[in-house]
Design an enzyme around this catalytic site. Structure first.
Site, mmCIF file in Angstrom:
data_model
loop_
_atom_site.group_PDB
_atom_site.id
_atom_site.type_symbol
_atom_site.label_atom_id
_atom_site.label_comp_id
_atom_site.label_asym_id
_atom_site.label_seq_id
_atom_site.Cartn_x
_atom_site.Cartn_y
_atom_site.Cartn_z
ATOM 1 N N ASP A 1 3.741 9.176 -1.014
ATOM 2 C CA ASP A 1 2.788 8.502 -0.695
ATOM 3 C C ASP A 1 2.409 7.541 -1.402
ATOM 4 O O ASP A 1 2.502 7.611 -2.835
ATOM 5 C CB ASP A 1 1.387 9.515 -0.698
ATOM 6 C CG ASP A 1 0.566 8.953 0.714
ATOM 7 O OD1 ASP A 1 0.716 7.691 1.139
ATOM 8 O OD2 ASP A 1 -0.132 9.727 1.467
ATOM 9 N N HIS B 1 0.924 -1.145 0.057
ATOM 10 C CA HIS B 1 -0.285 -0.010 -0.094
ATOM 11 C C HIS B 1 0.762 1.186 -0.020
ATOM 12 O O HIS B 1 0.264 2.364 -0.242
ATOM 13 C CB HIS B 1 -1.108 0.203 1.229
ATOM 14 C CG HIS B 1 -2.145 -1.067 1.087
ATOM 15 N ND1 HIS B 1 -3.311 -0.719 0.503
ATOM 16 C CD2 HIS B 1 -1.916 -2.393 1.332
ATOM 17 C CE1 HIS B 1 -4.123 -1.797 0.629
ATOM 18 N NE2 HIS B 1 -3.226 -2.873 0.955
#
Length: 455
Positions: free
Chosen positions: A363, A156
């Site tokens: 991110d 993730h």
């Protein structure tokens, strides 16, 4: 039909899987998890003597199984290697990475404990879907214990180029562990390409297209960006906008524009840079003073990690400095909260915001950006300011993309958003909305599970 087994570091309690307090993974998977699914992981509890036997709870036909950790395992596996070595490394923060060999050994040991507890619960035809950086060695541990079924892994957070990964002493071991999975998923094509390059350079395995070939096995690598339930979040936002909570916020703004940011308090999110960007907006564009209020929600996390403690102190200082410099008796420019805010309330706040500021330094994806877009009123939408280093930037190209290391770029983008005419805001939002409604949570799940199914 094969059963789906989900494995993650933390398991959502059945009562909160779909609730406002659930984490991003639980929210993304909630519409996909169906009766018969097994969800396994750490309970979040640290006890003196864990039994090693899973605690099992049934939630509407879904089996939730959790195990506890002892203090040493927690320190070495979670605080140590996972969050003091892997997390900073995979967010390109080598200066914050701390590596100790005993932490890596503890990381491997806990993954072995996970495998020992999970194996008796598995059926030969199960499909096991493992999530995130805490559990990279789990497939190898299950293989060593005799499980031959399909195992997939999804990362993730970002993956890094070889020039960064080589700083981690056990880089070879981790890449070999990733190649014990049948499918390895990443948020973006960039992360996927970096993984394939690292596998080629560090292991000597053959790379054929998007597959790594090792010992006769083919490991398929895919890019599968995670999404949200966009339609559902839009409905929640529309309803929340009429609540007493949002009415109070509107009244407190006194007609001013709201700029909002919401995330965990984490050094990867670029919070000091964002605060400085807001300060430069007020200094360089004085006409915006008294016309904007910024709300920063930064829920506390990992408070036992020294870097997070230092970050909180820095943000407290910066917030005080900004408000001290620019506040007037009837206007406080920056509202800074470290409490958790329920997703339903966040949806309403996003709905009324003129600007959404999502500027992480790095991110994997960032679902807040997608939630902000979904929450907007298409007739009078706000503007998304997005870091070019968030995975979401590959899809949300009609946002105002900025380099988060440049506070002046953030200030310029905020001024542009405040001055942007309605027609341009509507045009940008329409394109962003199409992207968010196309790449949904359901699509993410279906793409990965289809790849994991036996040929």
């Amino acid at each position: 039909m094969a059963r789906l087994v989900i494995v993650s570091n933390r398991v959502p309690p059945p009562r909160t899987t779909g609730a406002a307090s659930a984490g991003g993974l639980a929210v993304a998977l909630q519409s996909f998890v169906e009766p018969g699914t097994l969800w396994f992981g750490w309970s979040g509890r640290v006890v003196e003597k864990p039994s090693g036997k899973p605690r099992i709870v049934d939630g509407q036909g879904v089996t939730y199984a959790t195990i506890d950790l002892n203090g040493q395992d927690y320190d070495r596996f979670y605080v140590g290697f996972a969050n003091s070595s892997l997390w900073p490394l995979l967010h390109f923060r080598l200066g914050l990475m701390r590596y100790r060999r005993e932490d890596f050994e503890g990381y491997l040991a806990v993954n072995g404990d996970f495998a020992d507890a999970l194996l008796p619960m598995l059926r030969p035809d199960d499909m096991v879907w493992v999530h995130d950086y805490h559990l990279i060695p789990l497939a190898a541990a299950l293989r060593a214990r005799g499980f031959a079924g399909r195992i997939g892994f999804f990362l993730h957070i970002p993956f890094v180029p070889a020039s960064v990964l080589e700083a981690l002493p056990p880089a070879y071991d981790l890449l070999c562990a990733l190649c014990a999975f049948d499918v390895v998923g990443f948020q973006t094509r960039t992360h996927l390409a970096d993984f394939l390059d690292c596998a080629r350079r560090f292991t000597g395995f053959t790379v054929e297209g998007d597959e790594v070939v090792t010992n006769g096995r083919h490991v398929r690598a895919i890019a599968d960006p995670i999404g949200i339930d966009a339609a559902g979040f839009a409905r929640v936002a529309g309803r929340a906008a009429g609540t007493a909570y949002i009415k109070r916020m509107r009244e407190s703004l006194s007609g001013r524009a709201l700029a909002i940011s919401a995330e965990r308090l984490d050094y990867s999110k670029g919070l000091p840079n964002r605060f400085e960007g807001f300060a430069r907006l007020l200094a360089r564009y004085p006409q915006q003073q008294r016309h904007i209020s910024m709300l920063q929600i930064a829920a506390r996390s990992r408070e036992d990690v020294a870097e997070y403690q230092a970050l909180r102190r820095e943000l407290d200082r910066l917030a005080g400095d900004i408000n001290g410099r620019f506040s007037q008796f009837d206007w406080v420019p920056l509202r800074y909260m470290t409490q958790t805010v329920a997703r339903t309330k966040l949806a309403g706040l996003f709905r009324i915001a003129r600007i959404g500021i999502v500027t992480p330094l790095r991110d994997g994806m960032n679902l807040v950006a997608k939630e902000f877009v979904a929450a907007q009123d298409p007739a009078d939408p706000g503007v998304l300011i997005l870091s070019q280093f968030a995975g979401a930037a590959e899809e949300l190209t009609d946002a105002l993309l900025v380099n988060p290391y440049d506070p002046d770029a953030i200030a310029d983008a905020m001024n542009t958003a405040l001055e942007m005419p309605l027609g341009e805001r509507q045009q940008r939002h329409a394109a962003l909305r199409r992207a968010v409604f196309e790449v949904t949570a359901a699509r993410y799940c279906n793409v990965f599970v289809d790849a994991l199914k036996p040929a």
